[in-house]
Design an enzyme around this catalytic site. Structure first.
Site, short mmCIF file in Angstrom:
data_model
loop_
_atom_site.label_atom_id
_atom_site.label_comp_id
_atom_site.label_asym_id
_atom_site.label_seq_id
_atom_site.Cartn_x
_atom_site.Cartn_y
_atom_site.Cartn_z
N GLY A 111 -93.63 -65.34 1.51
CA GLY A 111 -93.33 -65.66 2.89
C GLY A 111 -92.09 -66.60 2.73
O GLY A 111 -91.30 -66.54 1.93
N CYS A 112 -92.26 -67.81 3.67
CA CYS A 112 -91.07 -68.64 3.86
C CYS A 112 -91.05 -69.56 2.67
O CYS A 112 -90.03 -70.23 2.44
CB CYS A 112 -91.37 -69.53 4.87
SG CYS A 112 -91.30 -68.66 6.82
N ALA A 113 -91.98 -69.48 1.62
CA ALA A 113 -91.95 -70.49 0.66
C ALA A 113 -91.25 -69.75 -0.57
O ALA A 113 -90.69 -70.45 -1.60
CB ALA A 113 -93.38 -70.76 0.08
N ALA A 114 -90.95 -68.58 -0.26
CA ALA A 114 -90.10 -67.81 -1.34
C ALA A 114 -88.80 -68.25 -1.82
O ALA A 114 -88.25 -68.07 -2.70
CB ALA A 114 -89.99 -66.25 -1.09
N PHE A 141 -91.95 -74.02 2.37
CA PHE A 141 -93.32 -74.15 2.67
C PHE A 141 -93.75 -72.58 3.21
O PHE A 141 -93.03 -72.20 3.73
CB PHE A 141 -93.89 -75.09 3.62
CG PHE A 141 -93.22 -76.63 3.28
CD1 PHE A 141 -93.46 -76.96 2.10
CD2 PHE A 141 -92.47 -77.01 4.30
CE1 PHE A 141 -93.15 -78.40 1.77
CE2 PHE A 141 -91.77 -78.29 4.07
CZ PHE A 141 -92.21 -79.00 2.92
#
Length: 363
Positions: free
Chosen positions: A137-140, A333
């Protein structure tokens, strides 16, 4: 040491404003018992505009998961090459100079990955390594930076290309009426980004250390429920509170590097929402101005998932960068709840002679 060069960023041409988002929520969910709460939460995001891969009229339709995923593939192939070519130009490299492509996305699915298509159509060597990351997700965005750093540490003369492609609007589900879903409908936007990590040379953030941290027992706080209709985004109301347990992980990484996380020169942080940034200011004891690039991304583009960190860094470049050897922190994150973190210093590399001569001629 590996250097993260200037990212290239692109957003689609269809724009929706905060006012239009609120009006749509009022008209489509007039009888929703928690509509006032949802409207207040959307307003509090501070998102002024978002960009969508389709006009809003088409975005609100649901032709089925198959059609949406076909659109994801078509739009990715149409839009990724532009940001890749710009990122390579900014890093003063060519496709043949790239040794690994790290492709991150959580809003569509392809197998083989888009990396295979890129290698076949954009001039990359057939032996270019491929690292697709689909489930962070956004942590990628932060993970991609860290994996590129790891690769260039293992192979010091290598160069890594990072590509983030997120069409969050293709995950809109008209039947999901929870407050978290309504909030997400007003928070997420579409965007693409690419950046090169050079094994040697280059101007940008010279990466020195990276780390990852997962908050125990939070794996269901950000998730996808995969159904016949596609990806249904699940967002727990506790997600905005995650900076309290994550801030110590950021501090620990800095301490292990003999740095103080509260006393760095720049911060490039994933802007999942305003409270994430507000709380991190509090727990790291840094002024709000420290996150100005992340806030600008959130305000102008919304949460563009894995591309946020790269866009915030692009804004720092556009603002003039930092002083040589300035110390900084980058962090993304996402689901897990996971933090992907890295530390680095600003470095200014020497321009290639041919490019320097071309610049003189143009002047």
């Amino acid at each position: 040491m590996a250097t993260l060069c200037k990212p290239a960023v692109s957003v689609p041409e269809h724009v929706i404003t905060m006012e239009e988002t609120l009006d749509l929520a009022r008209s489509r969910h007039a009888d929703h018992p928690q509509l006032p709460l949802a409207l207040r939460l959307i307003e509090n995001t501070g998102v002024r505009t978002r960009h969508l891969v389709q006009p809003i009229e088409e975005t609100l339709k649901h032709p089925g998961f198959e059609e949406r995923n076909k659109l994801y593939q078509t739009e990715a192939k149409a839009r990724v090459p532009e940001v890749v070519r710009q990122a390579l130009d900014d890093a003063e490299l060519k496709p043949a100079d790239i040794d690994v492509i790290i492709y991150v996305s959580c809003t569509g699915f392809m197998m083989p990955s888009l990396t295979a298509w890129m290698i076949n159509t954009m001039g990359f060597h057939s032996d270019t390594r491929q690292i697709p990351i689909a489930q962070l997700g956004c942590a990628a965005g932060g993970a991609a930076i860290n994996r590129a750093h790891d690769f260039c540490t293992a192979y010091p003369d290598a160069n890594a290309l990072i590509v983030a492609c997120e069409f969050c609007s293709l995950c809109y589900q008209p039947t999901d009426l929870g407050v978290g879903s309504l909030l997400s409908n007003g928070l997420f936007g579409d965007g693409l980004a690419a950046a090169v990590v050079r094994g040697s040379g280059g101007t940008g953030v010279q990466l020195e250390r990276n780390g990852s941290y997962l908050i125990p027992e939070t794996e269901d706080w950000i998730a996808y429920d995969v159904r016949a209709t596609g990806f249904h985004f699940l967002l727990d109301k506790r997600v905005p509170t995650t900076m309290e347990p994550l801030a110590p992980a950021l501090k620990a990484l800095a301490t292990a590097h003999s740095w103080d996380a509260s006393d760095l020169d720049f911060y490039i942080i994933h802007a999942g929402g305003p409270r994430i940034l507000d709380d991190l200011c509090k727990f790291l004891q840094v002024p709000p101005e420290a996150f100005r690039f992340s806030r600008a991304t959130l305000t102008e583009y919304g949460n563009i998932a894995s591309a946020v960190v790269l866009d915030a860094l692009r804004r720092m470049f556009d603002d003039g960068g930092a002083e040589p050897s300035a110390r900084g922190l980058l962090a993304g994150f996402g689901p897990g709840i996971t933090a992907e973190m890295s530390l680095g210093r600003w470095t200014v590399g020497e321009r290639e002679p041919a490019l320097e001569a071309a610049a003189v001629r143009m002047a």
